[in-house]
Design an enzyme around this catalytic site. Structure first.
Site, mmCIF file in Angstrom:
data_model
loop_
_atom_site.group_PDB
_atom_site.id
_atom_site.type_symbol
_atom_site.label_atom_id
_atom_site.label_comp_id
_atom_site.label_asym_id
_atom_site.label_seq_id
_atom_site.Cartn_x
_atom_site.Cartn_y
_atom_site.Cartn_z
ATOM 1 C CG HIS A 5 22.674 0.117 20.397
ATOM 2 N ND1 HIS A 5 23.554 0.578 21.353
ATOM 3 C CD2 HIS A 5 22.364 -1.216 20.823
ATOM 4 C CE1 HIS A 5 24.200 -0.309 22.109
ATOM 5 N NE2 HIS A 5 23.503 -1.398 21.866
ATOM 6 C CD GLU A 6 19.096 -3.573 20.610
ATOM 7 O OE1 GLU A 6 19.777 -4.564 20.005
ATOM 8 O OE2 GLU A 6 19.321 -2.810 21.479
#
Length: 764
Positions: A418-419
């Site tokens: 996600h990051e």
């Protein structure tokens, strides 16, 4: 601690006094109820020899029976009483009659309960009013006079707000020399309103004015006027200005004036509003029938939009001074003020810290310095280093690390991808702030985050920047969908979606970034009732327009989602590499992210879990591992040595072999290449002496290997030149020609290729 102990002692004494008083009254009542008899009964007991002793005190007779029980009565004028007692052999005691003390004691005992109740009421009211001066002190002003004991603050202690200090300097000059302004007909502003975000130093500016002007300074909060009784607020305003007139010239500072100066007419219902009455009295005192010359009112607020218009008009608040967040230079000066008493390491660069903290207020910078000092103390360091400042900055901006949070491997992987999606999209959109740090360590309320820092202060945002920002926000959700499938996406993108929706709606309704809706502001009705605005406001957006706004917001977010999807599919290898890097290292700086996506391990110091002290927003000058750059820098500082024909020939042979293998971009990358430049043009004339100069080849090779050390290169080149001059028997004209050519060789780096080619032909 002392005030609590004093209160406890007072309550203890009150309780003890009440117990003693109760015992005294109760004992008297019992004695009175048990010993009172009539005079006839008393005489009968005398005749029956039941009394052993009788005490006569005026008309009061007190007798003691054989069982030591006491009885009493009041006797009339009876001359035969003493004879009767003697006849019955009763022991007689005579006590002088008391004076008016009994009357006083009776009066005291009758009024004592009332006095206790009144005293307790006064005590309770003093406690409720925070120590007001007596029971009738509700209407007295609670303004405090600032003294030297509380610390003197001057303009030297205030940094980063130079424009505001210049505006306030006139007030200080007027208080010092009023004749200077009055001579030209000028009038000092009666009121100054300090407006700015929280933490920018409005209260500190007011204190500095008092320290500079050296006049009485009264300070009070806007919430200290209105309390539980009606009329207290207006009375305190009058009392405050009366105290100020006695100490004129002086300054009155009202902090958070929006608590008492809100727009009149606010609220529902028709009841009396004590705050409005207080505001009316404040308006009259500031500019009414009675002039208040030499009394300057300074107020501070971060909500100027809710203040009453009558309060802001000229004559009351003549000047509004804006105190914004500081810029880069201001932040550096603020840091210099706060690190006065902090021992710093030599590697601390306040300029770098100021560049890396855009948007920080003065209070934020003070907190940053304090956090860095606390970290250094907890790490048992004697000075505060740059590492503590970087860690403190991350803690202030991203929140404290929560390494104790138990995360499963699946959650870590999802957070990492996600990051990584956010970071890769941020690195590939057209306009974006540099990535400062990416982490999957839980901080604050987030499980992971990607932090971006602008390279400078931003005062406006472009359409391209906003669209890129929307794509960055969508990068996390897109990464989850691409990696784990649409059915496995999580709620981790809730904050991203909320921020993206808010930004997209502002682009459509406030900034006119929609061709369909045009350059029209479609503001929602967000005015609150108690801010002084009308309850009933017409909404100027039709249902059709509202649907169009929702459609345009949806379009912007969908386009951003598509952009993020395209970037992550195109840069799939970089995205996967960065996700694996986050899983391995947990936290990566901007420079380390570039190294990881390039397939290199992050350059961290061994034995340290922390990242090196550099950020993408404040890049270091020069590359750490770029040997070519360092060589070229050394070569520019080294002047070419004067060599003979044999030296030039032998040097040219070594350099030409390297130059033919390297690309044309590395021209003039070493000192030997520069030294060989004059030799390349004269190689044909000196070919006969090549054999005699071969003995010096080893010295030249060793000098070439030590090109990173400029001093060694100079020494080796000088040695080669000296020995070559001794062995060469060239004529003076040839030497002169070589020296002139060496002087012009600095600006003729382009001749290297032609010289190298001619050298190669001669060698063949």
């Amino acid at each position: 601690m002392n005030s609590n102990f004093r209160s406890l002692m007072i309550w203890g004494l009150i309780a003890l006094f009440l117990i003693v008083l109760f015992s005294f009254f109760n004992g008297n009542r019992q004695r009175a109820s048990n010993g009172e008899v009539s005079y006839s009964e008393f005489l009968q007991k005398i005749d029956n020899n039941e009394l052993k002793t009788v005490t006569i005190q005026g008309q009061k007779l007190t007798g003691q029976t054989a069982d030591r029980r006491m009885i009493s009565t009041y006797a009339p004028r009876d001359p035969g009483l003493v004879q009767r007692l003697n006849t019955n052999k009763v022991n007689i005691r005579a006590v002088p009659e008391s004076s008016g003390n009994s009357i006083f004691l009776n009066l005291l005992f009758s009024l004592l309960p009332v006095l206790i109740i009144v005293g307790a009421w006064i005590f309770f009211m003093r406690q409720m009013q925070g120590g007001s001066r007596g029971a009738l002190g509700f209407g007295k002003s609670k303004a405090k006079l600032l003294t030297e004991a509380q610390g003197r603050v001057t303009f030297k202690d205030v940094a980063g707000v130079e424009e505001a200090k210049q505006d306030l300097q006139e007030i200080v000059d007027f208080l010092r020399e009023p004749q200077k302004f009055q001579r030209l007909g000028g009038r000092i502003p009666r009121g100054v309103l300090l407006v700015g975000p929280p933490g920018t130093g409005k209260t500190l500016l007011a204190r500095s004015i008092a320290g500079e002007a050296n006049v009485p300074f009264f300070t009070i909060s806007g919430s200290d006027f209105v309390e539980m009784f009606v009329g207290v607020g207006a009375s305190r305003v009058r009392d405050m200005f009366e105290q100020a007139k006695k100490n004129a010239p002086c300054i009155i500072f009202i902090d958070e004036i929006d608590a008492v100066g809100r727009h009149r007419g606010a609220g529902l219902g028709g009841g009396n509003d004590e705050r409005e009455q207080t505001l009316n009295q404040l308006l009259v005192e500031m500019d009414g029938f009675e002039p208040n010359e030499s009394i300057i009112l300074i107020a501070a607020t971060n909500r100027p939009d809710v203040l009453d218009p009558a309060l802001l008009r000229p004559g009351r608040f003549d000047r509004q001074v804006v105190v914004p967040n500081p810029d880069v230079a201001g932040r550096e000066k603020i840091l210099e003020v706060h690190v006065r008493n902090v021992p710093l390491a030599p590697n601390v660069n306040l300029r770098v810290l100021a560049r890396g903290t855009p948007g920080f207020s003065g209070a934020d910078l003070m907190n940053l310095v304090n956090e860095a000092a606390l970290m250094a103390a907890s790490r048992n360091k004697k000075v505060v280093t740059m590492q503590e400042f970087e860690d403190a900055k991350d803690k202030v901006m991203m929140g404290a690390e929560r390494r104790s949070t138990a995360m499963t491997q699946e959650e870590k992987e999802l957070t990492a991808y996600h990051e990584a999606g956010h970071a890769i999209v941020a690195l590939n959109v057209p306009v974006s702030d540099p990535v400062h740090k990416a982490t999957i360590v839980p901080r604050g309320r987030a499980l992971g985050m990607v932090m971006q820092l602008p390279e400078g202060d931003r005062y406006s945002m472009s359409y391209l920047w906003m669209v890129s920002r929307l794509a960055i926000m969508m990068g996390g959700r897109v990464a989850e969908e691409l990696k784990f499938g649409k059915e496995n996406i999580t709620s981790g993108a809730a904050s991203d979606i909320e921020q993206a929706t808010k930004l997209a709606r502002a682009m459509i309704t406030r900034w006119g970034f929609s061709d369909m809706l045009g350059h029209v502001a479609y503001g929602d009705n967000q005015d609150e009732i108690f801010l002084g605005h009308s309850v009933a406001r017409t909404q100027n957006i039709s249902e059709e327009t509202a649907r169009m706004i929702d459609a345009e917001v949806r379009r912007l977010i969908d386009d951003a989602y598509k952009t993020a999807t395209k970037i992550l599919k195109t840069q799939n290898k970089q995205w996967l590499a960065l996700a694996q890097g986050l899983l391995e290292y947990e936290t990566l700086t901007g420079t380390e992210i570039n190294e990881v996506i390039a397939g290199k391990p992050p350059s961290r110091t061994q034995g340290s879990d922390t990242a090196p002290l550099r950020t993408s927003s404040v890049p270091k000058i020069g590359a750490k591992n770029s040997k070519g750059a360092s060589k070229s820098g050394d070569a520019e500082e080294t002047e070419p040595s004067v060599g003979t024909k044999a030296t030039a020939a032998s040097s040219a042979k070594k350099v030409v072999k390297n130059a033919s293998a390297k690309s044309a971009e590395k021209k003039a990358s070493g000192t030997q290449v520069k030294a060989a430049t004059p030799a390349a043009t004269s190689i044909k004339a000196t070919s006969a002496k090549v054999a005699s100069a071969k003995a010096e080849t080893e010295n030249v090779a060793s000098a070439q290997a030590a090109t990173e050390n400029v001093a060694m290169v100079k020494a080796a080149t000088a040695n080669v030149a000296k020995k070559s001059v001794e062995s060469a028997q060239a004529d003076d004209a040839e030497k002169k020609r070589l020296e002139e050519h060496n002087k012009s060789a600095h600006n003729k780096k382009g001749n290297l290729t032609a010289g190298a080619a001619s050298n190669t032909e001669d060698e063949k």
